[in-house]
Design a protein around this motif. Structure first.
Motif, PDB file in Angstrom:
ATOM      1  N   ILE A 105      70.228  44.465  49.180  1.00 21.28           N
ATOM      2  CA  ILE A 105      70.034  44.197  47.749  1.00 21.28           C
ATOM      3  C   ILE A 105      70.777  45.235  46.907  1.00 21.28           C
ATOM      4  CG2 ILE A 105      68.302  44.182  45.906  1.00 21.28           C
ATOM      5  CD1 ILE A 105      66.371  42.908  47.962  1.00 21.28           C
ATOM      6  N   GLY A 106      70.694  46.500  47.311  1.00 22.15           N
ATOM      7  CA  GLY A 106      71.410  47.562  46.600  1.00 22.15           C
ATOM      8  C   GLY A 106      72.911  47.363  46.641  1.00 22.15           C
ATOM      9  N   ASP A 107      73.419  47.020  47.808  1.00 21.78           N
ATOM     10  CA  ASP A 107      74.860  46.761  47.940  1.00 21.78           C
ATOM     11  C   ASP A 107      75.286  45.588  47.057  1.00 21.78           C
ATOM     12  OD1 ASP A 107      75.125  48.825  49.726  1.00 21.78           O
ATOM     13  OD2 ASP A 107      75.145  47.536  51.522  1.00 21.78           O
ATOM     14  N   LYS A 108      74.472  44.538  47.027  1.00 23.63           N
ATOM     15  CA  LYS A 108      74.798  43.370  46.212  1.00 23.63           C
ATOM     16  C   LYS A 108      74.794  43.737  44.725  1.00 23.63           C
ATOM     17  CE  LYS A 108      73.398  38.594  45.316  1.00 23.63           C
ATOM     18  NZ  LYS A 108      73.657  38.648  43.912  1.00 23.63           N
ATOM     19  N   ALA A 109      73.781  44.508  44.311  1.00 21.01           N
ATOM     20  CA  ALA A 109      73.726  44.924  42.903  1.00 21.01           C
ATOM     21  C   ALA A 109      74.941  45.781  42.551  1.00 21.01           C
ATOM     22  CB  ALA A 109      72.435  45.688  42.638  1.00 21.01           C
ATOM     23  N   PHE A 110      75.323  46.691  43.434  1.00 19.60           N
ATOM     24  CA  PHE A 110      76.480  47.539  43.193  1.00 19.60           C
ATOM     25  C   PHE A 110      77.747  46.701  43.052  1.00 19.60           C
ATOM     26  CE2 PHE A 110      80.098  49.974  44.856  1.00 19.60           C
ATOM     27  CZ  PHE A 110      80.099  51.038  43.966  1.00 19.60           C
ATOM     28  N   HIS A 111      77.929  45.716  43.945  1.00 16.97           N
ATOM     29  CA  HIS A 111      79.116  44.867  43.882  1.00 16.97           C
ATOM     30  C   HIS A 111      79.103  43.984  42.631  1.00 16.97           C
ATOM     31  CE1 HIS A 111      80.786  46.161  47.638  1.00 16.97           C
ATOM     32  NE2 HIS A 111      79.682  45.859  48.308  1.00 16.97           N
ATOM     33  N   ASP A 112      77.897  43.543  42.216  1.00 15.34           N
ATOM     34  CA  ASP A 112      77.800  42.741  40.993  1.00 15.34           C
ATOM     35  C   ASP A 112      78.222  43.569  39.777  1.00 15.34           C
ATOM     36  OD1 ASP A 112      76.940  40.596  42.458  1.00 15.34           O
ATOM     37  OD2 ASP A 112      74.824  40.774  41.888  1.00 15.34           O
TER      38      ASP A 112
END
Length: 107
Positions: free
Chosen positions: A71-78
């Motif tokens: 989830i953190g990685d996805k938020a960072f990429h978003d």
């Protein structure tokens, strides 16, 4: 003759009491060994179940950590993607956020 019979009865009672003592001692040893065996198997079962519970908790913790990381990685990429889409707007928002934080810290 009656004296001999009484003596024989007395000796028989002595032998019976001795056998009873020996049987009681054997029974006590058997019960003691049985209890030791039961305690040992109970201890082993508790260890096994504790190990299984620990492994389950560790697995659930690892799964939760992996989900949080994803989830953190996805938020960072978003966020990274949004900045790439509108770099000028991102700079203005960061500038305003810096001013806001600076005003809050001056108090």
């Amino acid at each position: 003759m009656e004296a001999k019979s009484t003596q024989d009865d007395y000796n028989q009672v002595k032998r019976d009491l001795q056998e009873l003592r020996e049987d009681f001692a054997k029974l006590t040893r058997t019960i003691s060994e049985s209890q030791k065996s039961n305690i040992s198997s109970l201890r082993d079962e508790i260890r096994r179940e504790s190990r299984e519970a620990f492994d389950q908790v560790r697995q659930k913790g690892d799964d939760a950590l992996n989900r949080a990381k994803d989830i953190g990685d996805k938020a960072f990429h978003d966020v990274e993607h949004k900045i790439e889409e509108r770099p000028f707007l991102s700079i203005i928002i960061m500038f305003l956020a810096g001013i806001l934080v600076g005003k809050m810290l001056d108090r």
